[in-house]
Design an enzyme around this catalytic site. Structure first.
Site, short mmCIF file in Angstrom:
data_model
loop_
_atom_site.label_atom_id
_atom_site.label_comp_id
_atom_site.label_asym_id
_atom_site.label_seq_id
_atom_site.Cartn_x
_atom_site.Cartn_y
_atom_site.Cartn_z
N ARG A 163 18.97 -48.68 4.33
CA ARG A 163 18.63 -48.19 5.68
C ARG A 163 17.75 -46.95 5.63
O ARG A 163 17.18 -46.56 6.64
CB ARG A 163 19.92 -47.87 6.46
CG ARG A 163 20.77 -49.11 6.71
CD ARG A 163 22.07 -48.74 7.39
NE ARG A 163 22.99 -49.88 7.45
CZ ARG A 163 24.22 -49.82 7.91
NH1 ARG A 163 24.71 -48.67 8.36
NH2 ARG A 163 24.98 -50.90 7.93
N GLU A 189 28.59 -49.76 -1.79
CA GLU A 189 27.42 -50.43 -1.23
C GLU A 189 26.44 -49.36 -0.79
O GLU A 189 26.72 -48.62 0.15
CB GLU A 189 27.79 -51.32 -0.05
CG GLU A 189 26.59 -51.97 0.62
CD GLU A 189 26.94 -52.69 1.92
OE1 GLU A 189 26.07 -52.75 2.82
OE2 GLU A 189 28.08 -53.19 2.05
N LYS A 194 30.20 -61.69 4.12
CA LYS A 194 30.45 -60.44 4.83
C LYS A 194 30.54 -60.78 6.32
O LYS A 194 29.68 -61.50 6.84
CB LYS A 194 29.30 -59.46 4.58
CG LYS A 194 29.27 -58.26 5.53
CD LYS A 194 28.05 -57.41 5.23
CE LYS A 194 27.88 -56.30 6.26
NZ LYS A 194 26.78 -55.38 5.92
#
Length: 213
Positions: free
Chosen positions: A51, A47, A135
């Site tokens: 960010r 993943e 998630k």
């Protein structure tokens, strides 16, 4: 693509790799040696978060240069980012939470969505639309293993990928749960080792982590 098809794809992805390194790229020069080190350690699903500004180009680079690996996009927050990672050919999309906008986008997306949740009410919001894979974030802070055990009874057909605060030491406890399909975390690629370019150290962490399952 239907949500049933999306669920099948997610199940296939995480059946092949029950560990999901959550990676934030600070320097594009790190991208290939980092994932190569983890892949050499036995981990081939990633993943890459948005960010940092390097997240999107890192996904594009990996899809072009490492087509044998499975590359997902994380920390997707809105429709613009959702479309950008689809265009970058991410193979799955992960969000830290779920909004109506993101859930609706995932309904007919050609890339499967793993929406983030922290409560039963958020699960129900996705469940109503047909989502069965989520998630859990931030996993440790919102209840961890005990919360997932509690979710198992009312949500018997739901499976989770918990991330957030999980370490190599605590990962095995999550992986032992029947409703956990994968565990995500940053411990497999710590920022200090990336900055040092210690690819051998990251490979060892990959090997140790892969041995958990």
């Amino acid at each position: 693509m239907t949500l049933t098809e999306s669920t099948r794809i997610l199940d296939d992805i995480f059946a092949r790799s029950r560990l999901l390194p959550v990676i934030s790229i600070e320097d594009m020069q790190d991208v290939l040696p980092l994932v190569d080190a983890l892949a050499a350690g036995g981990i081939k699903t990633f993943e890459i978060t948005l960010r940092t500004p390097m997240g999107l180009p890192a996904i594009e680079l990996l899809r072009r240069e490492r087509p044998g690996l499975c590359v997902g996009a994380g920390t997707v927050l809105d429709a613009a980012q959702f479309q950008a990672v689809v265009d970058a050919e991410a193979q799955f999309i992960v969000t830290p939470g779920c909004t109506d906008e993101l859930l609706e986008l995932g309904l007919d997306s050609r890339v499967p969505l793993l929406p983030g949740i922290a409560t039963a009410s958020e699960i129900l919001a996705g469940y109503r639309l047909g989502y069965r894979r989520f998630k859990l974030f931030p996993a440790q802070a919102c209840g961890g293993v005990q919360l997932l055990e509690a979710f198992a009874a009312p949500f018997g057909d739901v499976r989770f990928c918990p991330t957030g605060g999980i370490t190599q030491a605590s990962a095995a406890g999550y992986l032992a749960l029947n409703n956990v399909m994968s565990v995500g975390g940053t411990w497999m690629a710590p920022r200090e080792l990336i900055r040092q370019g210690d690819w051998a150290g990251i490979r060892r962490l990959g090997e140790e982590s892969a041995a958990l399952f």
